[in-house]
Design an enzyme around this catalytic site. Structure first.
Site, PDB file in Angstrom:
ATOM      1  N   GLU A   1       9.151 -14.558  -9.584  1.00  0.00           N
ATOM      2  CA  GLU A   1       8.559 -13.267  -9.221  1.00  0.00           C
ATOM      3  C   GLU A   1       8.056 -12.483 -10.421  1.00  0.00           C
ATOM      4  O   GLU A   1       6.974 -11.894 -10.370  1.00  0.00           O
ATOM      5  CB  GLU A   1       9.599 -12.408  -8.480  1.00  0.00           C
ATOM      6  CG  GLU A   1       9.841 -12.792  -7.049  1.00  0.00           C
ATOM      7  CD  GLU A   1      10.874 -11.880  -6.403  1.00  0.00           C
ATOM      8  OE1 GLU A   1      10.606 -11.402  -5.286  1.00  0.00           O
ATOM      9  OE2 GLU A   1      11.928 -11.650  -7.000  1.00  0.00           O
TER      10      GLU A   1
ATOM     11  N   GLU B   1      18.108 -17.797  -5.319  1.00  0.00           N
ATOM     12  CA  GLU B   1      17.772 -16.423  -5.696  1.00  0.00           C
ATOM     13  C   GLU B   1      17.423 -16.325  -7.183  1.00  0.00           C
ATOM     14  O   GLU B   1      16.503 -15.612  -7.572  1.00  0.00           O
ATOM     15  CB  GLU B   1      18.938 -15.498  -5.348  1.00  0.00           C
ATOM     16  CG  GLU B   1      18.780 -14.056  -5.783  1.00  0.00           C
ATOM     17  CD  GLU B   1      17.612 -13.333  -5.147  1.00  0.00           C
ATOM     18  OE1 GLU B   1      17.286 -12.237  -5.630  1.00  0.00           O
ATOM     19  OE2 GLU B   1      17.006 -13.866  -4.184  1.00  0.00           O
TER      20      GLU B   1
ATOM     21  N   CYS C   1       0.838  -1.202   0.000  1.00  0.00           N
ATOM     22  CA  CYS C   1       0.000   0.000   0.000  1.00  0.00           C
ATOM     23  C   CYS C   1       0.870   1.248   0.000  1.00  0.00           C
ATOM     24  O   CYS C   1       1.996   1.251   0.480  1.00  0.00           O
ATOM     25  CB  CYS C   1      -0.945   0.051   1.188  1.00  0.00           C
ATOM     26  SG  CYS C   1      -2.034  -1.354   1.360  1.00  0.00           S
TER      27      CYS C   1
ATOM     28  N   LYS D   1      13.830 -15.000  -8.649  1.00  0.00           N
ATOM     29  CA  LYS D   1      13.675 -13.893  -9.593  1.00  0.00           C
ATOM     30  C   LYS D   1      12.774 -14.283 -10.755  1.00  0.00           C
ATOM     31  O   LYS D   1      11.914 -13.521 -11.188  1.00  0.00           O
ATOM     32  CB  LYS D   1      15.056 -13.459 -10.137  1.00  0.00           C
ATOM     33  CG  LYS D   1      15.869 -12.667  -9.164  1.00  0.00           C
ATOM     34  CD  LYS D   1      15.299 -11.269  -8.963  1.00  0.00           C
ATOM     35  CE  LYS D   1      15.330 -10.808  -7.563  1.00  0.00           C
ATOM     36  NZ  LYS D   1      14.820 -11.544  -6.470  1.00  0.00           N
TER      37      LYS D   1
ATOM     38  N   LYS E   1       6.763  -4.377  -2.697  1.00  0.00           N
ATOM     39  CA  LYS E   1       8.170  -4.132  -2.405  1.00  0.00           C
ATOM     40  C   LYS E   1       8.433  -4.149  -0.912  1.00  0.00           C
ATOM     41  O   LYS E   1       9.414  -4.718  -0.450  1.00  0.00           O
ATOM     42  CB  LYS E   1       8.580  -2.768  -2.988  1.00  0.00           C
ATOM     43  CG  LYS E   1      10.060  -2.446  -2.828  1.00  0.00           C
ATOM     44  CD  LYS E   1      10.907  -3.366  -3.657  1.00  0.00           C
ATOM     45  CE  LYS E   1      12.364  -3.059  -3.559  1.00  0.00           C
ATOM     46  NZ  LYS E   1      13.158  -4.103  -4.217  1.00  0.00           N
TER      47      LYS E   1
ATOM     48  N   ASN F   1      -2.871   1.809   5.649  1.00  0.00           N
ATOM     49  CA  ASN F   1      -1.957   0.731   5.269  1.00  0.00           C
ATOM     50  C   ASN F   1      -1.807  -0.171   6.484  1.00  0.00           C
ATOM     51  O   ASN F   1      -1.484   0.292   7.568  1.00  0.00           O
ATOM     52  CB  ASN F   1      -0.597   1.318   4.862  1.00  0.00           C
ATOM     53  CG  ASN F   1       0.424   0.253   4.510  1.00  0.00           C
ATOM     54  OD1 ASN F   1       0.094  -0.919   4.402  1.00  0.00           O
ATOM     55  ND2 ASN F   1       1.663   0.659   4.342  1.00  0.00           N
ATOM     56  N   GLY F   2      -2.050  -1.487   6.333  1.00  0.00           N
ATOM     57  CA  GLY F   2      -1.903  -2.388   7.460  1.00  0.00           C
ATOM     58  C   GLY F   2      -3.109  -3.298   7.615  1.00  0.00           C
ATOM     59  O   GLY F   2      -3.905  -3.461   6.686  1.00  0.00           O
TER      60      GLY F   2
ATOM     61  N   HIS G   1      18.159 -36.693  -5.416  1.00  0.00           N
ATOM     62  CA  HIS G   1      17.215 -37.089  -4.366  1.00  0.00           C
ATOM     63  C   HIS G   1      15.804 -36.575  -4.654  1.00  0.00           C
ATOM     64  O   HIS G   1      15.082 -36.181  -3.741  1.00  0.00           O
ATOM     65  CB  HIS G   1      17.705 -36.589  -3.009  1.00  0.00           C
ATOM     66  CG  HIS G   1      19.020 -37.173  -2.608  1.00  0.00           C
ATOM     67  ND1 HIS G   1      19.138 -38.407  -1.996  1.00  0.00           N
ATOM     68  CD2 HIS G   1      20.285 -36.710  -2.781  1.00  0.00           C
ATOM     69  CE1 HIS G   1      20.410 -38.671  -1.791  1.00  0.00           C
ATOM     70  NE2 HIS G   1      21.129 -37.663  -2.250  1.00  0.00           N
TER      71      HIS G   1
ATOM     72  N   TRP H   1      -3.101  -2.720  -1.494  1.00  0.00           N
ATOM     73  CA  TRP H   1      -2.774  -4.142  -1.704  1.00  0.00           C
ATOM     74  C   TRP H   1      -3.751  -4.917  -0.839  1.00  0.00           C
ATOM     75  O   TRP H   1      -3.731  -4.825   0.377  1.00  0.00           O
ATOM     76  CB  TRP H   1      -1.327  -4.400  -1.290  1.00  0.00           C
ATOM     77  CG  TRP H   1      -0.785  -5.725  -1.709  1.00  0.00           C
ATOM     78  CD1 TRP H   1      -0.173  -6.026  -2.891  1.00  0.00           C
ATOM     79  CD2 TRP H   1      -0.770  -6.937  -0.940  1.00  0.00           C
ATOM     80  NE1 TRP H   1       0.216  -7.339  -2.901  1.00  0.00           N
ATOM     81  CE2 TRP H   1      -0.137  -7.929  -1.728  1.00  0.00           C
ATOM     82  CE3 TRP H   1      -1.222  -7.282   0.334  1.00  0.00           C
ATOM     83  CZ2 TRP H   1       0.051  -9.234  -1.275  1.00  0.00           C
ATOM     84  CZ3 TRP H   1      -1.041  -8.587   0.778  1.00  0.00           C
ATOM     85  CH2 TRP H   1      -0.412  -9.536  -0.017  1.00  0.00           C
TER      86      TRP H   1
ATOM     87  N   ARG I   1       5.584  -0.123  -4.510  1.00  0.00           N
ATOM     88  CA  ARG I   1       5.274  -0.835  -3.267  1.00  0.00           C
ATOM     89  C   ARG I   1       4.339  -2.023  -3.498  1.00  0.00           C
ATOM     90  O   ARG I   1       4.214  -2.891  -2.645  1.00  0.00           O
ATOM     91  CB  ARG I   1       4.645   0.125  -2.257  1.00  0.00           C
ATOM     92  CG  ARG I   1       5.579   1.241  -1.833  1.00  0.00           C
ATOM     93  CD  ARG I   1       4.902   2.201  -0.872  1.00  0.00           C
ATOM     94  NE  ARG I   1       4.605   1.590   0.397  1.00  0.00           N
ATOM     95  CZ  ARG I   1       5.465   1.513   1.406  1.00  0.00           C
ATOM     96  NH1 ARG I   1       6.685   1.994   1.276  1.00  0.00           N
ATOM     97  NH2 ARG I   1       5.115   0.940   2.546  1.00  0.00           N
TER      98      ARG I   1
END
Length: 615
Positions: free
Chosen positions: A495, A488, A2, A492, A610, A101-102, A511, A75, A27
């Site tokens: 995402e 990582e 948000c 990426k 973000k 926001n929250g 395995h 969001w 964000r």
């Protein structure tokens, strides 16, 4: 998550708020809205979708004049993303309007009580409950907005950053914060409110950052008044001078912020060790470490807490600290750490890593560790952020603003800071020889140039991306220091392209994951000369025998992997401990180009934010 923007002053609020919302798009959000006071009433427009959708709709729906207003990018938490659930929200009377926001965790019980008192609700949000709770307090207590906000927030369980105003008193905005960031920009007879300073950089360099459980009344022609929410005690405002500039938060000619930030890494790494690394004198100087050297030297173990990309940087640091400084390290997901009743003592040193410095789970882990008596050291990128203030000491990464949701330069600069700490600690403990120590310093100083060299492979990486852009699955393999790089790289790709990808230690392929390999499966293998090279080559041979498509990340001049792989991307040779700083670059570029070719929103991937300021 948000974004909050507000303005009160002598200028037209609308263009400031709209531009601010665009600056906060990084964000992560799914809807947007703006409320303006035009001198007689509140005008509100909001919509599911992007700020561009709001802009196209807004001027058709409302008049945009007025010197008071608030805006929001949402969001979704409570209620699906749609026009009704978007912020801002009115109170039942229409006098109050709020952005938030929250998460209000006890909103359901509050809502039931308000319904009993005759309140009705149009949305499914916890935010509409909060604004009506504030209105209810105003009525019952016969009090002004500021006091009503304070009383209402003392009944709330959860996290929030809010901005609210009353059309009957249009000379003030009331703001408050618990767990979500909020900055107040101080201008000349004008004030700006935002989740971070980027929306008001061109108007003022002076800002106040609210601390947790603080609220402020922002009035024209008066100083900002800050009070504690719990006990109403006054707080002296602390004004900071902003170091950001507009160039840092613009794309600078690149198509996307992510690509710009990938290419900024040589400079970002250099800025991170500049002033700290003195190779000629064989010195590493970091005040946060030097001032607390006894804590580091006396620690029985280091516990790293982080989330996402920062967790991967923490995994790299596990190898570095144990290898160089010979201290046991545990790397924990911050989101799990706080809930599993961990064993923490005063002999533990906790390193908390976060790009934004606002990650809710990491902040909660910090508070838990401090309550157990552990010393907590923060590594973050944002000056004045919550983690920077909550930790006992710390170090900034100096990466500069990272706008793209998928972290790139945050990862490499975090590794740089953690490497500096490990080397300094190893030197103090005597676990590294003078010659080896100097060698590490020299090699670290050469890393920005080596990253520059890797970036020149961009066109070749783009060619590889074009070949594999339509596959459904990827596998990433690495060993030792480069196992976290494999994780990582897979993250990426997931995402920003939404392609399923998994990172594995190369030896673990047998395995389970080897069952997935066929002629359609691309496998990215990090196979640099240092470390477990021969073992990784054996893994590559196992892949080839099952007809998998091999993309090798190899040291310059490598011939053995080149004969086996379908594609090889060369990186300059460096120390094994520093290799993640160069091997991660082609993986970032590969993800970026695949996502662009698939026409994905690279900088704002779906469902992601973000700054994750809620659990």
């Amino acid at each position: 998550m948000c974004g909050i923007v507000g303005y009160i002053g002598h200028r037209e609020a609308y263009p400031i708020i709209l531009k601010g919302l665009k600056r906060l798009e990084y964000r992560g959000y799914d809807s947007a809205g703006i409320a303006l006071y035009d001198g007689s009433d509140i005008k509100l427009s909001k919509t599911k979708g992007k700020v561009a959708d709001l802009e196209a709709r807004l001027e058709k729906e409302i008049t945009t004049n007025g010197t008071l207003g608030i805006g929001h990018t949402r969001w979704a938490t409570h209620g699906v993303p749609n026009d009704i659930n978007s912020h801002p929200h009115y109170s039942n009377s229409g006098n109050l309007v709020i952005i938030h926001n929250g998460i209000i965790e006890n909103y359901e019980s509050l809502k039931k009580e308000l319904i009993k008192r005759g309140y009705t609700f149009k949305s499914d949000t916890d935010t509409e409950v909060l604004v009506n709770l504030i209105e209810d307090v105003m009525k019952k207590e016969n009090t002004k907005l500021g006091k009503a906000v304070q009383i209402a927030l003392n009944q709330v369980v959860g996290a929030y950053a809010i901005a609210v105003f009353d059309k009957n008193k249009p000379n003030e905005i009331v703001v408050a914060r618990l767990g979500s960031p909020l900055a107040i920009g101080i201008g000349d007879d004008e004030f700006f409110i935002a989740s971070d300073a980027s929306p008001f950089l061109e108007y003022t360099k002076n800002a106040i950052y609210l601390e947790d459980e603080e609220m402020a009344i922002v009035r024209r022609d008066k100083e900002v008044k800050i009070r504690k929410i719990k006990d109403d005690s006054p707080v002296a405002p602390y004004m900071q001078e902003l170091q950001l500039n507009l160039e840092q938060i613009e794309k600078g000619g690149y198509d996307h912020f992510m690509l710009k930030e990938i290419y900024e890494q040589p400079r970002a790494i250099l800025d991170t060790f500049r002033g700290r690394l003195r190779t000629n004198e064989a010195i590493i100087k970091m005040s946060g470490v030097e001032d607390n050297m006894k804590k580091f030297l006396n620690a029985d173990r280091i516990i790293v807490v982080a989330c996402g990309t920062s967790w991967h940087a923490g995994l790299v640091s596990e190898y570095i600290f144990e290898d160089l400084a010979r201290i046991p390290v545990e790397v924990e997901y911050a989101s799990e750490f706080r809930y599993r009743n961990p064993v923490i003592t005063e002999k533990d040193l906790v390193i908390a890593i976060s790009q934004s410095g606002e990650t809710a789970d990491t902040l909660a882990a910090i508070k838990l560790a401090k309550s157990k008596g552990a010393f907590v050291f923060g590594v973050c990128n944002v000056v004045g952020s919550s983690i920077a203030r909550e930790t006992d000491a710390g170090a900034y990464t100096h990466a500069g603003p990272e706008i793209g949701v998928a972290s790139t330069k945050a990862f490499t600069t975090q590794i740089t800071v953690l490497t500096l700490i490990a080397l300094r600690l190893a030197r103090a403990k005597g676990t590294i020889s003078s010659s080896d120590y100097r060698h590490h310093l020299i090699e670290l100083e050469l890393i920005p140039g080596k990253v520059e060299k890797v970036l020149k492979s961009d066109d070749y990486v783009k060619t590889i991306a074009n070949i594999y852009k339509d596959v459904k699955n990827f596998l990433y393999l690495g060993r030792g220091y480069n196992f976290p790089v494999a994780l990582e790289g897979a993250l990426k790709l997931k995402e920003i392209s939404y392609i399923h990808a998994e990172g594995y230690p190369a030896a673990e392929m047998k395995h389970g994951p080897i069952a997935l390999i066929d002629e359609n499966m691309p496998i990215v293998v990090i196979a640099t000369k240092k470390g477990h090279y021969d073992k990784v080559v054996s893994n590559i041979q196992e892949i080839k025998s099952r007809k998998g498509k091999i993309i090798g990340i190899v040291t310059e001049g490598d011939q053995q992997v080149k004969e086996l792989a379908d594609h090889v991307i060369e990186v300059p040779e460096t120390l094994e401990s520093l290799s993640p700083l160069v091997t991660t670059i082609p993986l970032q570029l590969l993800s970026y180009h695949i996502a662009v070719m698939l026409n994905k929103n690279v900088d704002q991937p779906r469902n992601l934010a973000k700054s994750v300021t809620v659990e």
